[in-house]
Enzyme design. Structure first.
Site, PDB file in Angstrom:
ATOM      1  N   CYS A 132      -0.262   4.174   2.098  1.00  0.00           N
ATOM      2  CA  CYS A 132      -0.446   3.806   3.580  1.00  0.00           C
ATOM      3  C   CYS A 132       1.484   4.084   3.922  1.00  0.00           C
ATOM      4  CB  CYS A 132      -0.494   2.467   4.058  1.00  0.00           C
ATOM      5  SG  CYS A 132      -1.970   1.854   3.537  1.00  0.00           S
ATOM      6  N   ASP A 133       2.454   3.606   3.216  1.00  0.00           N
ATOM      7  CA  ASP A 133       3.799   3.503   3.630  1.00  0.00           C
ATOM      8  C   ASP A 133       4.897   4.322   2.917  1.00  0.00           C
ATOM      9  OD1 ASP A 133       2.858   1.483   5.790  1.00  0.00           O
ATOM     10  OD2 ASP A 133       3.055   0.100   4.198  1.00  0.00           O
ATOM     11  N   CYS A 150       0.907  -1.130  -0.097  1.00  0.00           N
ATOM     12  CA  CYS A 150      -0.261   0.047  -0.058  1.00  0.00           C
ATOM     13  C   CYS A 150       0.695   1.180   0.064  1.00  0.00           C
ATOM     14  CB  CYS A 150      -0.869  -0.070   1.203  1.00  0.00           C
ATOM     15  SG  CYS A 150      -1.899   1.666   1.432  1.00  0.00           S
TER      16      CYS A 150
END
Ligand code: NAP
Length: 313
Positions: free
Chosen positions: A137-138, A134
Site C-alpha cells: 500500500c505505502d 502494508c
C-alpha cells in the site's frame, strides 16, 4: 423462515471460498463485509505459494477473482458492519451498526485478523506519515529511502522483499538471533543485497517532524550489547504478527459464548464447528490455523460444507 440460509461474515479468502461453496450447495448465501473484499491478502505482492498460481498474480487480483467467482455462483454481498449477533429459537439475528437486521440459519465467522501494534512511542503519531503496516500500500512513497521493517516472520520477510525492489536501503530489525520465517523466505532475505538484517535488536521509539508529517529517526537497542542508538529513517514498516478479529464471538442469547483460546482466536473442530451449533469459523480468526491463503480457503470450503449439512439436518 430466516432471510438467508448462510451468512458469512468477512470477505477474505476464507469467507469468499465459503460463500462460493455455500452458493454451489444451493444455499441462499450473504457475505457481510465492513470495508472492501480482501482483508490481509491485499498485502500480498505476488501470491507465489498458492497451489497452481505459477504466474505473478497479486493478492489483489486473486481476491477479485474469488469475489467474482462467489458472486457468479449466486452469493450476495452486503457492505456493512455487524455490531452484534443474537441466537433466536431457530436462527441467528444479525444486527448492523446502522440498526438494520437480518436473520440466518447458520453463520460462518471469517473476520480474519489485523496487524499487531508495537505500542512504542511515535508509532501511533506517525502512522500514515512514514509508519505503515502494508508495504504494497505505502512502499511506493519511499523509493530509494531508508526503510526499516520490524519483525522476523513470513510477513516481515515478504514486506522487506517487496520494499527491497523500491529501495536498496532496507533494514530488517528482529528481536531474536534467528528469523522465524519459512526457510525459503529466510534464505531469500539473508541473501538479498538490498536488505540488511539486524538481529537481537528492538525498536524503542520512532521520531520525526509531526508538522512535516515525516519520520526522521528510529531509536534502536542492540539486546546483545544493551546498546541504545539513534539512526536516520524515512519509514518504518511494522510486521510483528496479527491479532484476531473475534469480537463477534460474543453471541447473545446463548448459554456460553463462542469459545476462544488464550490469544482470542476462535476454537473449532476439524469441521470448522464452534461450540455453538450453527456457528462456524474459518481462516485467520480460527485457533491453531496455519495462516496461509490456501488454508483459509480450505477452511472456508469445509465450513460451508458442514454448514450446509447443519442446515439440511
Ligand atoms: P508471526 O509468524 O507471528 O511473526 C511475527 C514476528 O514478529 C515474529 O518474528 C516475532 O518475534 C515478531 N514480534 C512479535 N511481537 C513483537 C514485538 N512486540 N516486538 C518485536 N517483534 C515482535 O506473524 P506474521 O509474519 O505476520 O505471519 C502471520 C501468519 O501469516 C503466519 O502463520 C505466517 O506463516 C503467515 N504468512 C505467510 C506468508 C507466506 O507464506 N508467504 C506471508 C505472510 C504471512 P519472535 O520470532 O521473537 O516471536
Amino acid at each position: 423462515m430466516p432471510d438467508y440460509d448462510l451468512v458469512v461474515i468477512g470477505a477474505g479468502p476464507a469467507g469468499l471460498t465459503a460463500a462460493q461453496y455455500g452458493a454451489r450447495a444451493a444455499l441462499k448465501v450473504l457475505v457481510i463485509e465492513q470495508l472492501s473484499v480482501g482483508g490481509q491478502v491485499l498485502l500480498i505482492d505476488v501470491l507465489e505459494n498458492y497451489p497452481g498460481n505459477t504466474g505473478q498474480k497479486s493478492g489483489f487480483d486473486f481476491i477479485m477473482d474469488l469475489h467474482n467467482q462467489a458472486e457468479n455462483f449466486g452469493a450476495s454481498f452486503l457492505f456493512n458492519k455487524v455490531s452484534s449477533i443474537e441466537k433466536k429459537a431457530d436462527c441467528f439475528r444479525i444486527v448492523m451498526v446502522d440498526g438494520s437486521t437480518l436473520t440466518a440459519a447458520a453463520l460462518i465467522i471469517a473476520t480474519g485478523a489485523k496487524p499487531r501494534l508495537l505500542g512504542i512511542p511515535g508509532e501511533k503519531e506517525f502512522t500514515g506519515k512514514g509508519v505503515s503496516y502494508c508495504a504494497t500500500c505505502d512502499g511506493n512513497f519511499f523509493k530509494e529511502k531508508k526503510i526499516f521493517v520490524i519483525g522476523g516472520g513470513d510477513a516481515a520477510c515478504d514486506e522487506a522483499r517487496y520494499l527491497s525492489r523500491l529501495s536498496s536501503k532496507v533494514v530488517l530489525v528482529h528481536r531474536k538471533e534467528n528469523l522465524r520465517a519459512q526457510k525459503v523466505l529466510t534464505k531469500r532475505t539473508l541473501e538479498n543485497p538490498n536488505i540488511q538484517v539486524r538481529f537481537n535488536t528492538v525498536i524503542k521509539e520512532i521520531k520525526g517532524a509531526l508538522a512535516a508529517q515525516k519520520v526522521g529517526m528510529v531509536v534502536l537497542e542492540n539486546l546483545a550489547g544493551s546498546q541504545v542508538y539513534e539512526e536516520q529513517a524515512d519509514a518504518v514498516f511494522i510486521s510483528v504478527g496479527t491479532v484476531p478479529l473475534s469480537e463477534l464471538a460474543a453471541i447473545d442469547g446463548v448459554e456460553k459464548c463462542v469459545e476462544l483460546d488464550n490469544d482470542g482466536y476462535i476454537i473449532t473442530n476439524s469441521k470448522m464447528e464452534t461450540n455453538i451449533p450453527g456457528v462456524f469459523a474459518a481462516g485467520d480468526v480460527r485457533a491453531g490455523a496455519f495462516r496461509q491463503v490456501v488454508t483459509a480457503a480450505g477452511d472456508g470450503a469445509i465450513a460451508a460444507f458442514n454448514a450446509a449439512k447443519y442446515i439440511g439436518e
